[in-house]
Design a protein around this motif. Structure first.
Motif, PDB file in Angstrom:
ATOM      1  N   PHE B   2      36.084  52.110  26.758  1.00  0.00           N
ATOM      2  CA  PHE B   2      35.889  52.757  28.155  1.00  0.00           C
ATOM      3  C   PHE B   2      34.888  51.892  28.882  1.00  0.00           C
ATOM      4  CE2 PHE B   2      34.564  55.580  31.422  1.00  0.00           C
ATOM      5  CZ  PHE B   2      35.714  56.041  32.053  1.00  0.00           C
ATOM      6  N   LEU B   3      35.223  51.433  30.230  1.00  0.00           N
ATOM      7  CA  LEU B   3      34.309  50.640  31.051  1.00  0.00           C
ATOM      8  C   LEU B   3      33.754  51.103  32.416  1.00  0.00           C
ATOM      9  CD1 LEU B   3      33.276  47.693  31.501  1.00  0.00           C
ATOM     10  CD2 LEU B   3      35.428  47.029  32.321  1.00  0.00           C
ATOM     11  N   ILE B   4      32.634  51.066  32.407  1.00  0.00           N
ATOM     12  CA  ILE B   4      32.177  51.390  33.797  1.00  0.00           C
ATOM     13  C   ILE B   4      31.758  50.199  34.605  1.00  0.00           C
ATOM     14  CG2 ILE B   4      30.499  52.622  35.439  1.00  0.00           C
ATOM     15  CD1 ILE B   4      30.388  54.775  33.359  1.00  0.00           C
ATOM     16  N   LEU B   5      32.469  49.688  35.526  1.00  0.00           N
ATOM     17  CA  LEU B   5      32.173  48.522  36.390  1.00  0.00           C
ATOM     18  C   LEU B   5      31.316  48.737  37.688  1.00  0.00           C
ATOM     19  CD1 LEU B   5      34.215  45.141  36.486  1.00  0.00           C
ATOM     20  CD2 LEU B   5      33.060  46.169  38.392  1.00  0.00           C
ATOM     21  N   VAL B   6      30.186  47.939  37.942  1.00  0.00           N
ATOM     22  CA  VAL B   6      29.899  48.139  39.253  1.00  0.00           C
ATOM     23  C   VAL B   6      29.517  46.661  39.981  1.00  0.00           C
ATOM     24  CG1 VAL B   6      27.689  49.251  40.707  1.00  0.00           C
ATOM     25  CG2 VAL B   6      28.404  50.177  38.703  1.00  0.00           C
ATOM     26  N   TYR B   7      30.073  46.430  41.081  1.00  0.00           N
ATOM     27  CA  TYR B   7      29.714  45.156  41.566  1.00  0.00           C
ATOM     28  C   TYR B   7      29.292  45.044  42.983  1.00  0.00           C
ATOM     29  CZ  TYR B   7      34.213  45.453  44.395  1.00  0.00           C
ATOM     30  OH  TYR B   7      35.283  45.752  45.210  1.00  0.00           O
ATOM     31  N   ASP B   8      28.590  43.873  43.210  1.00  0.00           N
ATOM     32  CA  ASP B   8      28.122  43.636  44.383  1.00  0.00           C
ATOM     33  C   ASP B   8      28.380  42.242  44.972  1.00  0.00           C
ATOM     34  OD1 ASP B   8      26.452  43.721  46.729  1.00  0.00           O
ATOM     35  OD2 ASP B   8      24.696  43.144  45.700  1.00  0.00           O
ATOM     36  N   PHE B   9      29.496  42.114  45.641  1.00  0.00           N
ATOM     37  CA  PHE B   9      29.930  40.763  45.941  1.00  0.00           C
ATOM     38  C   PHE B   9      29.783  40.501  47.612  1.00  0.00           C
ATOM     39  CE2 PHE B   9      32.691  38.726  42.879  1.00  0.00           C
ATOM     40  CZ  PHE B   9      32.862  39.489  41.863  1.00  0.00           C
ATOM     41  N   GLY B  10      29.428  39.433  47.689  1.00  0.00           N
ATOM     42  CA  GLY B  10      29.447  38.813  49.348  1.00  0.00           C
ATOM     43  C   GLY B  10      30.738  39.161  49.884  1.00  0.00           C
ATOM     44  N   GLU B  11      30.615  39.301  51.377  1.00  0.00           N
ATOM     45  CA  GLU B  11      31.677  39.954  52.136  1.00  0.00           C
ATOM     46  C   GLU B  11      32.924  39.007  52.069  1.00  0.00           C
ATOM     47  OE1 GLU B  11      31.838  40.900  56.876  1.00  0.00           O
ATOM     48  OE2 GLU B  11      29.919  41.118  55.916  1.00  0.00           O
ATOM     49  N   VAL B  28      36.563  54.344  41.565  1.00  0.00           N
ATOM     50  CA  VAL B  28      36.082  55.631  41.595  1.00  0.00           C
ATOM     51  C   VAL B  28      35.324  55.665  42.911  1.00  0.00           C
ATOM     52  CG1 VAL B  28      34.301  57.173  40.688  1.00  0.00           C
ATOM     53  CG2 VAL B  28      35.456  55.323  39.313  1.00  0.00           C
ATOM     54  N   GLN B  29      34.707  54.526  43.417  1.00  0.00           N
ATOM     55  CA  GLN B  29      33.886  54.705  44.736  1.00  0.00           C
ATOM     56  C   GLN B  29      33.454  53.378  45.111  1.00  0.00           C
ATOM     57  OE1 GLN B  29      30.024  56.831  45.165  1.00  0.00           O
ATOM     58  NE2 GLN B  29      31.327  58.418  45.493  1.00  0.00           N
ATOM     59  N   ASN B  30      33.487  53.046  46.212  1.00  0.00           N
ATOM     60  CA  ASN B  30      33.090  51.987  46.969  1.00  0.00           C
ATOM     61  C   ASN B  30      32.841  50.751  46.073  1.00  0.00           C
ATOM     62  OD1 ASN B  30      32.711  50.687  49.383  1.00  0.00           O
ATOM     63  ND2 ASN B  30      30.693  50.735  49.604  1.00  0.00           N
ATOM     64  N   SER B  31      31.795  50.436  45.390  1.00  0.00           N
ATOM     65  CA  SER B  31      31.783  49.530  44.338  1.00  0.00           C
ATOM     66  C   SER B  31      31.726  49.876  42.802  1.00  0.00           C
ATOM     67  CB  SER B  31      30.442  48.749  44.484  1.00  0.00           C
ATOM     68  OG  SER B  31      29.414  49.691  44.579  1.00  0.00           O
ATOM     69  N   VAL B  32      32.404  50.972  42.746  1.00  0.00           N
ATOM     70  CA  VAL B  32      32.443  51.357  41.313  1.00  0.00           C
ATOM     71  C   VAL B  32      33.710  51.565  40.759  1.00  0.00           C
ATOM     72  CG1 VAL B  32      31.657  53.237  39.752  1.00  0.00           C
ATOM     73  CG2 VAL B  32      30.398  52.680  41.742  1.00  0.00           C
ATOM     74  N   PHE B  33      34.018  51.087  39.243  1.00  0.00           N
ATOM     75  CA  PHE B  33      35.571  51.251  38.784  1.00  0.00           C
ATOM     76  C   PHE B  33      35.187  51.758  37.596  1.00  0.00           C
ATOM     77  CE2 PHE B  33      35.155  48.007  42.049  1.00  0.00           C
ATOM     78  CZ  PHE B  33      36.516  48.162  42.596  1.00  0.00           C
ATOM     79  N   GLU B  34      36.191  52.457  36.951  1.00  0.00           N
ATOM     80  CA  GLU B  34      35.994  52.904  35.410  1.00  0.00           C
ATOM     81  C   GLU B  34      37.510  53.015  34.938  1.00  0.00           C
ATOM     82  OE1 GLU B  34      34.156  56.854  36.321  1.00  0.00           O
ATOM     83  OE2 GLU B  34      36.190  57.596  35.667  1.00  0.00           O
ATOM     84  N   GLY B  35      37.463  52.938  33.722  1.00  0.00           N
ATOM     85  CA  GLY B  35      38.736  53.156  32.949  1.00  0.00           C
ATOM     86  C   GLY B  35      38.773  52.897  31.603  1.00  0.00           C
ATOM     87  N   GLU B  36      39.880  53.338  30.952  1.00  0.00           N
ATOM     88  CA  GLU B  36      40.077  52.668  29.351  1.00  0.00           C
ATOM     89  C   GLU B  36      40.752  51.261  29.517  1.00  0.00           C
ATOM     90  OE1 GLU B  36      40.090  53.429  26.218  1.00  0.00           O
ATOM     91  OE2 GLU B  36      38.844  55.192  26.442  1.00  0.00           O
ATOM     92  N   ILE B  37      40.205  50.550  28.700  1.00  0.00           N
ATOM     93  CA  ILE B  37      40.614  48.860  28.784  1.00  0.00           C
ATOM     94  C   ILE B  37      40.723  48.323  27.296  1.00  0.00           C
ATOM     95  CG2 ILE B  37      38.446  48.276  29.289  1.00  0.00           C
ATOM     96  CD1 ILE B  37      39.568  46.005  31.192  1.00  0.00           C
ATOM     97  N   SER B  38      41.782  47.494  27.033  1.00  0.00           N
ATOM     98  CA  SER B  38      41.552  46.858  25.908  1.00  0.00           C
ATOM     99  C   SER B  38      40.542  45.652  25.677  1.00  0.00           C
ATOM    100  CB  SER B  38      42.980  46.220  25.430  1.00  0.00           C
ATOM    101  OG  SER B  38      43.404  45.252  26.672  1.00  0.00           O
TER     102      SER B  38
END
Lengths: 87, 87
Positions: B2-11, B28-38
């Motif tokens: 399971f992965l939670i990913l948060v990013y902060d990228f330039g425009e 999940v939200q603005n800069s937040v993603f999650e899920g099962e991943i291989s």
């Protein structure tokens, strides 16, 4: 318990939000905080952020774990929060 | 895993980053993603983001768990990612 907090605040409020979160948690990256927190402090933290936030514009996501352990944390690119650990 | 990913990228790059992350994870939200991943897809995802990112400006934080389970996720304020579940 262990908490990972990610926020997205409007520019006018983000400085105050950062200050509040740093009272309770380690600043890991730009909008990401983590740390051990008591139930009482978790309630306090949420109350403080609730008073500050504009619910039409801002958002906060809180992942709580009974004990620390994400298996692993990886950072790619800038580690903006690092200064927090140095100070 | 399971992965939670948060990013902060330039425009300039954030739109592409969103598109890449949504191929593999739930938004999940603005800069937040999650899920099962291989493991294979985790490697692919990181490679795609690495090619896109400006390491002097952008940042990504990845929390991996052997199996899903943050005990709980709470959201305060806007739930920007919700549209992802509706589409």
């Amino acid at each position: 318990m262990f908490l990972i907090l990610v926020y997205d605040f409007g520019e006018k409020r983000v400085g105050k939000a950062l200050k509040i979160c740093r009272k309770y948690l380690h600043w890991v990256q730009n909008s990401v905080f983590e740390g051990e927190i008591s139930k009482a402090n978790f309630v306090k933290l949420k109350k403080e952020l609730e008073l500050l936030m504009d619910p039409e514009e801002d958002s906060i996501i809180l992942y709580t774990f009974r004990s620390q352990k994400f298996s692993k944390r990886e950072i790619m690119g800038l580690e903006k929060g690092n200064i927090d650990f140095i100070l």
